[in-house]
Design a protein around this motif. Structure first.
Motif, short mmCIF file in Angstrom:
data_model
loop_
_atom_site.label_atom_id
_atom_site.label_comp_id
_atom_site.label_asym_id
_atom_site.label_seq_id
_atom_site.Cartn_x
_atom_site.Cartn_y
_atom_site.Cartn_z
N LEU A 176 0.83 -1.20 0.00
CA LEU A 176 0.00 0.00 0.00
C LEU A 176 0.86 1.26 0.00
CD1 LEU A 176 -2.83 -1.05 2.48
CD2 LEU A 176 -2.81 -1.15 -0.02
N LEU A 177 2.02 1.21 0.65
CA LEU A 177 2.91 2.37 0.61
C LEU A 177 3.38 2.65 -0.81
CD1 LEU A 177 4.64 4.54 2.00
CD2 LEU A 177 6.43 2.81 2.25
N GLU A 178 3.75 1.61 -1.54
CA GLU A 178 4.21 1.81 -2.91
C GLU A 178 3.13 2.43 -3.78
OE1 GLU A 178 7.47 -1.81 -3.33
OE2 GLU A 178 5.34 -2.26 -3.47
N THR A 179 1.89 2.01 -3.57
CA THR A 179 0.78 2.60 -4.32
C THR A 179 0.65 4.09 -3.99
OG1 THR A 179 -0.40 0.50 -4.29
CG2 THR A 179 -1.68 2.47 -4.81
N VAL A 180 0.69 4.41 -2.71
CA VAL A 180 0.56 5.81 -2.31
C VAL A 180 1.73 6.63 -2.84
CG1 VAL A 180 0.38 7.40 -0.37
CG2 VAL A 180 -0.79 5.19 -0.28
N LEU A 181 2.95 6.09 -2.79
CA LEU A 181 4.13 6.83 -3.25
C LEU A 181 4.08 7.13 -4.74
CD1 LEU A 181 7.04 5.12 -1.29
CD2 LEU A 181 6.37 7.53 -1.17
N ARG A 182 3.46 6.27 -5.51
CA ARG A 182 3.34 6.54 -6.95
C ARG A 182 2.53 7.81 -7.21
NH1 ARG A 182 0.31 3.78 -9.70
NH2 ARG A 182 -0.46 2.09 -8.35
N ASN A 183 1.68 8.16 -6.24
CA ASN A 183 0.78 9.29 -6.43
C ASN A 183 1.04 10.44 -5.45
OD1 ASN A 183 -1.40 8.03 -8.39
ND2 ASN A 183 -0.92 6.47 -6.87
N ARG A 184 1.69 10.13 -4.33
CA ARG A 184 2.03 11.14 -3.34
C ARG A 184 3.47 10.92 -2.91
NH1 ARG A 184 -2.06 13.61 -0.21
NH2 ARG A 184 -0.29 14.63 0.83
N ALA A 185 4.39 11.66 -3.49
CA ALA A 185 5.81 11.48 -3.18
C ALA A 185 6.15 11.83 -1.75
CB ALA A 185 6.66 12.31 -4.14
N ASP A 186 5.25 12.54 -1.06
CA ASP A 186 5.52 12.95 0.32
C ASP A 186 5.06 11.93 1.35
OD1 ASP A 186 2.86 13.43 -0.37
OD2 ASP A 186 2.65 15.15 0.95
N ALA A 187 4.62 10.76 0.92
CA ALA A 187 4.21 9.73 1.87
C ALA A 187 5.41 9.36 2.76
CB ALA A 187 3.70 8.49 1.15
N PRO A 188 5.20 9.19 4.06
CA PRO A 188 6.32 8.96 4.98
C PRO A 188 6.84 7.53 4.92
CG PRO A 188 4.26 8.92 6.19
CD PRO A 188 3.91 9.28 4.77
N TYR A 189 8.15 7.39 4.85
CA TYR A 189 8.78 6.07 4.94
C TYR A 189 10.27 6.28 5.16
CZ TYR A 189 11.04 6.27 0.35
OH TYR A 189 11.85 6.62 -0.71
N ALA A 190 10.94 5.21 5.61
CA ALA A 190 12.38 5.25 5.75
C ALA A 190 12.98 3.90 5.35
CB ALA A 190 12.79 5.63 7.17
#
Length: 370
Positions: free
Chosen positions: A302-316
């Motif tokens: 789900l993070l990868e999906t969100v990152l494709r559309n929102r580059a500011d999604a939090p992760y490390a």
């Protein structure tokens, strides 16, 4: 959000570890004020690829934050190799504000840390802040290292013994070297800890246990404590290294349902059979007050999906270890591949790690703002 910080100092701790101190400008002091035990994420780009890593803050919490982290060399580590071999004072590094829930706000009581290797880093911040601010607190540190030469922050721990001789207890074990005093050589496994801990202190009177280091040590310590009837809510864990083998994932439903999981999230993996991912799934995510819905590609987290559309999604870390991508599961059902970051209470309340979550239902909704 990342901020460019200048490196103030790099101190060699051991042959394979350094302490890096960043200079925090006055306008960012509030941003980088940390709670004892938190970590920061750093970012650099190598050959066009973005690399993020998390490192724990080792300094005590203060009104004028000193941002110092311990970094141990990892084989083929993209950032640790750079930190030990290339990074210099005066260089600039992109750094995210402190985060993490492996923390202890200073309060009266008796506390214990069981750490291995670089797992000393956040616990050093915890114990130094606790003893300085709370005169009615005691702390016992049980640490395991390979050899004396590989032991990080020797001087800082020795200073704590000198400053708080009546309230700080240190027990050291070396797995590959004999020492003149202290425990005999060998690993701190479950059986050894179950025998050692009751001999050191009144186990039932400890208000909080802080376990940090490699996965094997943390799990052995948790099993030992549970075998000594320590309540789960008194045990706090942070994993630094995890093997590649992962248990079969379990399905997790929103906390509003009666079937929400109980117990430790990491140990619950594999508790139920993995459910099949639907052919077409959509994730709706709220981030910084804005929501969007996007289709989940086959095999994506789900993070990868969100990152494709929102580059500011939090992760490390993207490995289920740091907890930066924690989100609240509003609706739908997911399966989580691994979880070494969330406390059992967080999972029971409905939180998941987006980097390890895959949809089980056709619609899933996450909230990163809660």
């Amino acid at each position: 959000m990342f901020h460019p910080l200048r490196v103030a100092e790099i101190e060699r701790l051991t042959d394979d570890a350094v302490a890096v101190t960043f200079r925090v400008p006055p306008e960012l002091r509030e941003t980088f004020r940390h709670v004892p035990g938190q970590h920061i994420a750093v970012r650099r780009t190598v050959e066009g690829k973005e690399i993020r890593r998390t490192y724990s803050i080792c300094t005590p919490a203060s009104d004028e934050p000193t941002l110092r982290v311990g970094i141990r060399l990892v084989e083929d580590g993209a950032f640790s190799t750079y930190a030990l071999k290339e990074l210099s004072a005066g260089d600039t590094v992109e750094v995210m504000a402190p985060a993490g829930r492996f923390v202890l706000e200073p309060r009266p009581g008796r506390f214990v840390g069981i750490v291995g290797g670089s797992g000393i880093t956040p616990v050093l911040s915890i114990v130094s802040t606790l003893l300085a601010r709370q005169p009615d607190a005691r702390f016992c540190l049980v640490r395991s290292d390979r050899t004396a030469a590989s032991t990080m922050f020797l001087e800082e721990v020795a200073d704590l013994k000198d400053r708080f001789p009546d309230r700080f207890q240190l027990v050291s074990a070396l797995s590959r070297e004999e020492q003149q005093s202290g425990l005999p050589s060998g690993r701190l496994d479950e059986a050894r800890l179950r025998e050692l801990l009751p001999a050191l202190l009144p186990v039932g009177a400890v208000d909080g246990w802080y376990l940090c280091g490699p996965y094997g040590l943390v799990q052995a310590a948790e099993r030992a404590l549970r075998g000594l009837d320590v309540p789960r809510n008194r045990i706090h864990e942070e994993i630094f290294h995890v093997a590649d083998d992962v248990a079969e994932p379990a399905a997790i439903e929103p906390a509003t349902t009666e079937s929400a999981p109980t117990g430790n999230a990491a140990s619950s993996l594999g508790a139920t059979p993995a459910l099949r991912t639907p052919a077409h799934s959509t994730v709706t995510a709220t981030l910084d007050g804005r929501a969007g819905s996007w289709p989940v590609r086959d095999g994506e987290s789900l993070l990868e999906t969100v990152l494709r559309n929102r580059a500011d999604a939090p992760y490390a870390c993207k490995g289920g270890v740091c907890g930066t991508c924690r989100a609240f599961l509003v609706s739908g059902e997911i399966r989580m591949d691994r979880n070494y970051a969330l406390e059992a209470e967080e999972v029971e309340s409905g939180y998941v790690l987006a980097c390890q979550s895959h949809p089980v239902t056709e619609k899933v909704e996450l909230d990163f703002d809660r």
